[in-house]
Design a protein around this motif. Structure first.
Motif, PDB file in Angstrom:
ATOM      1  N   UNK A  74       1.047  13.227   4.484  1.00  0.00           N
ATOM      2  CA  UNK A  74      -0.198  12.813   3.823  1.00  0.00           C
ATOM      3  C   UNK A  74      -0.004  12.695   2.311  1.00  0.00           C
ATOM      4  N   UNK A  75       0.748  13.604   1.730  1.00  0.00           N
ATOM      5  CA  UNK A  75       1.004  13.546   0.288  1.00  0.00           C
ATOM      6  C   UNK A  75       1.840  12.327  -0.072  1.00  0.00           C
ATOM      7  N   UNK A  76       2.821  12.018   0.765  1.00  0.00           N
ATOM      8  CA  UNK A  76       3.650  10.826   0.501  1.00  0.00           C
ATOM      9  C   UNK A  76       2.823   9.558   0.578  1.00  0.00           C
ATOM     10  N   UNK A  77       1.975   9.480   1.571  1.00  0.00           N
ATOM     11  CA  UNK A  77       1.121   8.298   1.710  1.00  0.00           C
ATOM     12  C   UNK A  77       0.200   8.154   0.502  1.00  0.00           C
ATOM     13  N   UNK A  78      -0.336   9.265   0.039  1.00  0.00           N
ATOM     14  CA  UNK A  78      -1.243   9.232  -1.112  1.00  0.00           C
ATOM     15  C   UNK A  78      -0.503   8.776  -2.365  1.00  0.00           C
ATOM     16  N   UNK A  79       0.712   9.284  -2.565  1.00  0.00           N
ATOM     17  CA  UNK A  79       1.493   8.904  -3.740  1.00  0.00           C
ATOM     18  C   UNK A  79       1.939   7.447  -3.659  1.00  0.00           C
ATOM     19  N   UNK A  80       2.230   6.975  -2.437  1.00  0.00           N
ATOM     20  CA  UNK A  80       2.601   5.564  -2.300  1.00  0.00           C
ATOM     21  C   UNK A  80       1.430   4.667  -2.689  1.00  0.00           C
ATOM     22  N   UNK A  81       0.222   5.077  -2.326  1.00  0.00           N
ATOM     23  CA  UNK A  81      -0.961   4.317  -2.721  1.00  0.00           C
ATOM     24  C   UNK A  81      -1.111   4.311  -4.241  1.00  0.00           C
ATOM     25  N   UNK A  82      -0.802   5.428  -4.879  1.00  0.00           N
ATOM     26  CA  UNK A  82      -0.880   5.495  -6.342  1.00  0.00           C
ATOM     27  C   UNK A  82       0.149   4.565  -6.985  1.00  0.00           C
ATOM     28  N   UNK A  83       1.354   4.510  -6.387  1.00  0.00           N
ATOM     29  CA  UNK A  83       2.377   3.605  -6.910  1.00  0.00           C
ATOM     30  C   UNK A  83       1.925   2.154  -6.764  1.00  0.00           C
ATOM     31  N   UNK A  84       1.265   1.858  -5.651  1.00  0.00           N
ATOM     32  CA  UNK A  84       0.749   0.510  -5.452  1.00  0.00           C
ATOM     33  C   UNK A  84      -0.342   0.162  -6.444  1.00  0.00           C
ATOM     34  N   UNK A  85      -1.151   1.154  -6.795  1.00  0.00           N
ATOM     35  CA  UNK A  85      -2.222   0.918  -7.766  1.00  0.00           C
ATOM     36  C   UNK A  85      -1.687   0.738  -9.183  1.00  0.00           C
ATOM     37  N   UNK A  86      -0.449   1.218  -9.412  1.00  0.00           N
ATOM     38  CA  UNK A  86       0.174   1.092 -10.739  1.00  0.00           C
ATOM     39  C   UNK A  86       1.037  -0.168 -10.828  1.00  0.00           C
ATOM     40  N   UNK A  87       0.606  -1.225 -10.155  1.00  0.00           N
ATOM     41  CA  UNK A  87       1.410  -2.432 -10.050  1.00  0.00           C
ATOM     42  C   UNK A  87       1.590  -3.182 -11.370  1.00  0.00           C
ATOM     43  N   UNK A  88       0.872  -2.747 -12.405  1.00  0.00           N
ATOM     44  CA  UNK A  88       1.045  -3.397 -13.702  1.00  0.00           C
ATOM     45  C   UNK A  88       2.330  -2.939 -14.396  1.00  0.00           C
ATOM     46  N   UNK A  89       2.912  -1.809 -13.908  1.00  0.00           N
ATOM     47  CA  UNK A  89       4.163  -1.368 -14.531  1.00  0.00           C
ATOM     48  C   UNK A  89       5.195  -0.805 -13.538  1.00  0.00           C
ATOM     49  N   UNK A  90       4.850  -0.757 -12.243  1.00  0.00           N
ATOM     50  CA  UNK A  90       5.764  -0.225 -11.227  1.00  0.00           C
ATOM     51  C   UNK A  90       6.045  -1.288 -10.165  1.00  0.00           C
ATOM     52  N   UNK A  91       7.320  -1.434  -9.816  1.00  0.00           N
ATOM     53  CA  UNK A  91       7.720  -2.327  -8.726  1.00  0.00           C
ATOM     54  C   UNK A  91       8.716  -1.635  -7.821  1.00  0.00           C
ATOM     55  N   UNK A  92       8.890  -2.155  -6.621  1.00  0.00           N
ATOM     56  CA  UNK A  92       9.831  -1.558  -5.680  1.00  0.00           C
ATOM     57  C   UNK A  92      10.423  -2.616  -4.756  1.00  0.00           C
ATOM     58  N   UNK A  93      11.575  -2.275  -4.178  1.00  0.00           N
ATOM     59  CA  UNK A  93      12.214  -3.103  -3.147  1.00  0.00           C
ATOM     60  C   UNK A  93      12.740  -2.150  -2.082  1.00  0.00           C
ATOM     61  N   UNK A  94      12.586  -2.526  -0.806  1.00  0.00           N
ATOM     62  CA  UNK A  94      13.072  -1.728   0.307  1.00  0.00           C
ATOM     63  C   UNK A  94      14.002  -2.547   1.183  1.00  0.00           C
ATOM     64  N   UNK A  95      15.062  -1.915   1.653  1.00  0.00           N
ATOM     65  CA  UNK A  95      15.969  -2.540   2.611  1.00  0.00           C
ATOM     66  C   UNK A  95      16.002  -1.649   3.846  1.00  0.00           C
ATOM     67  N   UNK A  96      15.443  -2.152   4.951  1.00  0.00           N
ATOM     68  CA  UNK A  96      15.406  -1.410   6.206  1.00  0.00           C
ATOM     69  C   UNK A  96      16.643  -1.795   7.022  1.00  0.00           C
ATOM     70  N   UNK A  97      17.503  -0.817   7.296  1.00  0.00           N
ATOM     71  CA  UNK A  97      18.728  -1.039   8.060  1.00  0.00           C
ATOM     72  C   UNK A  97      18.484  -0.593   9.499  1.00  0.00           C
ATOM     73  N   UNK A  98      18.531  -1.512  10.431  1.00  0.00           N
ATOM     74  CA  UNK A  98      18.223  -1.193  11.822  1.00  0.00           C
ATOM     75  C   UNK A  98      19.288  -0.273  12.422  1.00  0.00           C
ATOM     76  N   UNK A  99      18.912   0.546  13.416  1.00  0.00           N
ATOM     77  CA  UNK A  99      19.902   1.393  14.087  1.00  0.00           C
ATOM     78  C   UNK A  99      21.046   0.576  14.669  1.00  0.00           C
ATOM     79  N   UNK A 100      20.717  -0.599  15.193  1.00  0.00           N
ATOM     80  CA  UNK A 100      21.733  -1.467  15.781  1.00  0.00           C
ATOM     81  C   UNK A 100      22.750  -1.898  14.729  1.00  0.00           C
TER      82      UNK A 100
END
Length: 300
Positions: A74-100
């Motif tokens: 729950x804390x991680x989800x809340x902080x992720x929402x805060x990072x999303x709300x700070x979109x004027x100065x925060x950006x991110x990129x994710x690379x999901x590597x499949x098990x396969x």
């Protein structure tokens, strides 16, 4: 975070980007790198980067970001929402590597271990940020393998950047903590909503933590092993935990060119799997048969 592309085909990798803030295109930025799901035998590994202007590090720290492993879901989800709300100065990129992808990469003829895979993924994410116009000046990384060697490797690829590789970087640098949160939130959501291509409707989907030393995870691996086709794509079949179960429970395959003739003679043939049995198996047919409209017959 739109995970629908990966959820449609979780056998391949997926890249996700936030919008690049205008400030990150014009001001020197710090960039942090971390991953989630390196150790489990189940599910994907997610690498994440987070970046923001160097002069806004205090604002990022004010969001109370922390190492994702010290936070509840729950804390991680809340902080992720805060990072999303700070979109004027925060950006991110994710690379999901499949098990396969992880397992097939590690079982290449040429050695390609998890450390090398992790390093190459991190390099790719830094380059993606640069290609997207982010004015990266400083890079902070949680180490994979010896910190000095990893730092030198990154410096060779990005000689113009100030690179710092340290153990526990996710608890030392807010920008790495933010990357850790983004990666962990993505992995948790993917695992929770995993779409099994295999017929596991009657199977117990309580597979525990997913870590190799978890008895519940080991039991789930044993129960959901098809003797010919192996594991669902949710499983990293290259992990030693999975390999041990495969060797003891799956039907062995003997190759004609094997040098160990004695072992070949003693091993059970794969054809025995298709032999007529007096008692029927409760296991549903593998999706291989459904996709090809194949049915079992007792006579021709």
């Amino acid at each position: 975070m739109d995970l629908s592309a990966f959820e449609r085909d979780n056998a391949v990798n997926c890249l996700l980007d936030s919008a690049v803030p205008a400030a990150c295109r014009s001001e020197p930025c710090s960039l942090g790198i971390d991953e989630a799901g390196r150790g489990p035998v189940l599910g994907p590994m997610v690498y994440g980067i987070c970046y923001c202007p160097v002069d806004r590090q205090g604002d990022l720290e004010a969001l109370k970001v922390a190492d994702s492993k010290t936070l509840t879901e729950a804390q991680r989800e809340q902080l992720f929402e805060k990072l999303g709300a700070a979109k004027d100065f925060v950006g991110w990129v994710l690379h999901i590597l499949s098990p396969n992808y992880i397992s097939t990469s590690m079982q290449r003829r040429a050695k390609y271990n998890l450390n090398a895979l992790s390093h190459d993924t991190a390099i790719g994410l830094i380059q993606r940020a640069l290609d997207s116009g982010v004015q990266v000046a400083k890079v902070f990384v949680d180490t994979v393998g010896p910190a000095e060697k990893y730092q030198e490797k990154l410096k060779q690829h990005f000689p113009d950047l100030e690179v710092t590789v340290k153990p526990k970087a996710d608890s030392l640098f807010p920008v790495v903590s933010a990357a850790s949160i983004c990666a962990k939130v993505a992995r948790d959501r993917v695992v929770k909503n995993w779409r099994f291509l295999e017929d596991l409707e009657d199977a117990d989907l309580d597979y525990g933590s997913g870590y190799p030393n978890d008895p519940k995870t080991k039991e789930w691996l044993t129960q959901n092993l098809d003797p010919v086709f192996g594991y669902p794509q949710f499983v990293r079949f290259s992990w030693s935990t999975a390999q041990v179960i495969l060797e003891s429970k799956a039907v062995p395959v003997c190759w004609d060119d094997t040098e160990d003739d004695a072992a070949q003679k003693n091993a059970q043939s794969l054809l025995s799997y298709f032999a007529r049995k007096e008692t029927s198996s409760k296991r549903p047919p593998h999706r291989f048969f459904h996709e090809r409209k194949l049915k079992t017959v007792t006579s021709l």
